[in-house]
Design a protein around this motif. Structure first.
Motif, PDB file in Angstrom:
ATOM      1  N   ILE A  59       0.947  -1.314  -0.142  1.00 57.77           N
ATOM      2  CA  ILE A  59       0.042   0.109   0.213  1.00 57.77           C
ATOM      3  C   ILE A  59       1.822   1.052  -0.495  1.00 57.77           C
ATOM      4  CG2 ILE A  59      -2.016  -1.289   1.166  1.00 57.77           C
ATOM      5  CD1 ILE A  59      -1.023   0.220   3.819  1.00 57.77           C
ATOM      6  N   THR A  60       2.095   1.133   0.712  1.00 54.11           N
ATOM      7  CA  THR A  60       2.983   2.560   0.896  1.00 54.11           C
ATOM      8  C   THR A  60       3.502   2.700  -1.239  1.00 54.11           C
ATOM      9  OG1 THR A  60       5.016   1.418   0.712  1.00 54.11           O
ATOM     10  CG2 THR A  60       3.726   1.330   3.019  1.00 54.11           C
ATOM     11  N   GLU A  61       3.340   1.824  -2.302  1.00 52.47           N
ATOM     12  CA  GLU A  61       3.481   2.264  -2.994  1.00 52.47           C
ATOM     13  C   GLU A  61       2.289   3.231  -4.573  1.00 52.47           C
ATOM     14  OE1 GLU A  61       5.500  -0.803  -5.144  1.00 52.47           O
ATOM     15  OE2 GLU A  61       7.365  -0.752  -3.927  1.00 52.47           O
ATOM     16  N   PHE A  62       1.344   2.703  -3.556  1.00 53.69           N
ATOM     17  CA  PHE A  62       0.972   3.548  -4.121  1.00 53.69           C
ATOM     18  C   PHE A  62      -0.438   4.990  -3.237  1.00 53.69           C
ATOM     19  CE2 PHE A  62      -2.170  -0.783  -3.269  1.00 53.69           C
ATOM     20  CZ  PHE A  62      -3.164  -0.141  -2.306  1.00 53.69           C
ATOM     21  N   GLY A  63       0.567   5.001  -2.027  1.00 49.48           N
ATOM     22  CA  GLY A  63      -0.221   6.379  -0.860  1.00 49.48           C
ATOM     23  C   GLY A  63      -0.598   5.530   0.008  1.00 49.48           C
ATOM     24  N   ALA A  64      -1.424   4.734   0.214  1.00 45.91           N
ATOM     25  CA  ALA A  64      -2.649   4.494   1.243  1.00 45.91           C
ATOM     26  C   ALA A  64      -1.907   4.574   1.782  1.00 45.91           C
ATOM     27  CB  ALA A  64      -3.289   2.936   0.428  1.00 45.91           C
ATOM     28  N   GLN A  65      -3.106   4.677   3.337  1.00 49.09           N
ATOM     29  CA  GLN A  65      -2.567   3.970   4.705  1.00 49.09           C
ATOM     30  C   GLN A  65      -3.051   2.955   5.232  1.00 49.09           C
ATOM     31  OE1 GLN A  65      -3.089   7.723   7.111  1.00 49.09           O
ATOM     32  NE2 GLN A  65      -1.671   8.601   6.132  1.00 49.09           N
ATOM     33  N   LYS A  66      -4.130   2.448   4.149  1.00 51.19           N
ATOM     34  CA  LYS A  66      -4.739   0.971   5.134  1.00 51.19           C
ATOM     35  C   LYS A  66      -5.082   0.745   3.699  1.00 51.19           C
ATOM     36  CE  LYS A  66      -7.755   3.072   7.740  1.00 51.19           C
ATOM     37  NZ  LYS A  66      -9.178   3.012   8.807  1.00 51.19           N
ATOM     38  N   PRO A  67      -4.848  -0.727   3.523  1.00 52.47           N
ATOM     39  CA  PRO A  67      -5.718  -1.460   2.356  1.00 52.47           C
ATOM     40  C   PRO A  67      -6.486  -1.664   2.207  1.00 52.47           C
ATOM     41  CG  PRO A  67      -5.332  -3.058   4.341  1.00 52.47           C
ATOM     42  CD  PRO A  67      -4.916  -1.960   4.920  1.00 52.47           C
ATOM     43  N   GLN A  68      -7.456  -0.228   1.474  1.00 52.08           N
ATOM     44  CA  GLN A  68      -9.372  -0.260   1.395  1.00 52.08           C
ATOM     45  C   GLN A  68      -9.128   0.008   0.272  1.00 52.08           C
ATOM     46  OE1 GLN A  68     -11.122   1.974   4.710  1.00 52.08           O
ATOM     47  NE2 GLN A  68     -12.989   1.055   3.845  1.00 52.08           N
ATOM     48  N   ILE A  69      -9.946  -0.450  -0.436  1.00 50.62           N
ATOM     49  CA  ILE A  69      -9.462   0.264  -1.778  1.00 50.62           C
ATOM     50  C   ILE A  69     -11.326  -0.472  -2.579  1.00 50.62           C
ATOM     51  CG2 ILE A  69      -9.444   0.456  -4.953  1.00 50.62           C
ATOM     52  CD1 ILE A  69      -6.565   0.534  -4.422  1.00 50.62           C
TER      53      ILE A  69
END
Length: 207
Positions: A176-186
């Motif tokens: 998730i850090t590679e697409f800029g998220a703080q939690k694994p939620q899409i």
């Protein structure tokens, strides 16, 4: 150079090549403005104190809440954005501090989203479609890694293209850090397609 003259958005010529965005300090395209045609890592260096509205003449673009293209992301396609609430509904931050143009990758679109980091666990594969709700497709799991095989996409934290936005360009994102998220939620994704005009800068699903 920023100017105190304030032509209306309709008076700006539309560029036929490259990327171009006009940033206004106040809402409804008022006050100081600055035109950007390439990466802008620190908006304050342009003379604007803030962004209250903007017009994308040619795009798309991604804006960030922090300098150096960091922090929360906001994707802008061709159109007019007269207020903050026309480009986000998260309301966590009301600042735009840096911008960069987004390169499109052809007309085909394919993305695979995985439950776990490093492309493992359950997955959902999407080809040439916008998906307003993963749940409606039977995918209830988190999203921890992503492979963008074709096209350029926007992922959203919640169904209905709401919440945090994540620009997903053609590459692998192993966590998730590679697409800029703080939690694994899409929970929804849509394609960015060339030079679309969305009324008032808002995406309206067609399905």
């Amino acid at each position: 150079m920023a100017s105190e003259q304030n032509p209306t958005p309709k008076q700006h010529p539309t560029s036929t090549a490259g990327h171009k965005i006009t940033l206004y300090e106040q809402e409804n395209f008022q006050g100081l403005f600055h035109e950007v045609t390439g990466p802008c890592p620190n908006l304050k260096e342009t003379g604007l104190g803030k962004v209250g509205s903007l017009v994308v003449h040619t795009g798309p673009w991604v804006g960030f809440e922090q300098t150096g293209c960091k922090g929360e992301q906001f994707v802008f396609e061709k159109g007019e954005y007269p207020r903050w609430d026309t480009w986000t509904n998260s309301r966590k931050s009301d600042s735009l501090a840096s911008f960069k143009p987004v390169k499109l990758d052809g007309n085909e679109h394919k993305i695979i989203l995985y439950e776990n980091p490093n492309f493992t666990g359950k997955k959902i594969e999407i080809i040439d479609d916008d998906v307003p709700s993963f749940h409606a497709h039977g995918y209830q799991e988190k999203v921890s890694s992503i492979r963008v095989l074709n096209g350029t996409w926007v992922g959203y934290q919640y169904p209905g293209y709401r919440g945090y936005q994540y620009l997903l360009e053609k590459r692998d994102y192993k966590d998730i850090t590679e697409f800029g998220a703080q939690k694994p939620q899409i929970q929804s994704v849509r394609r960015i397609r060339d030079m679309q005009w969305h009324q008032r800068g808002i995406f309206h699903p067609t399905n």
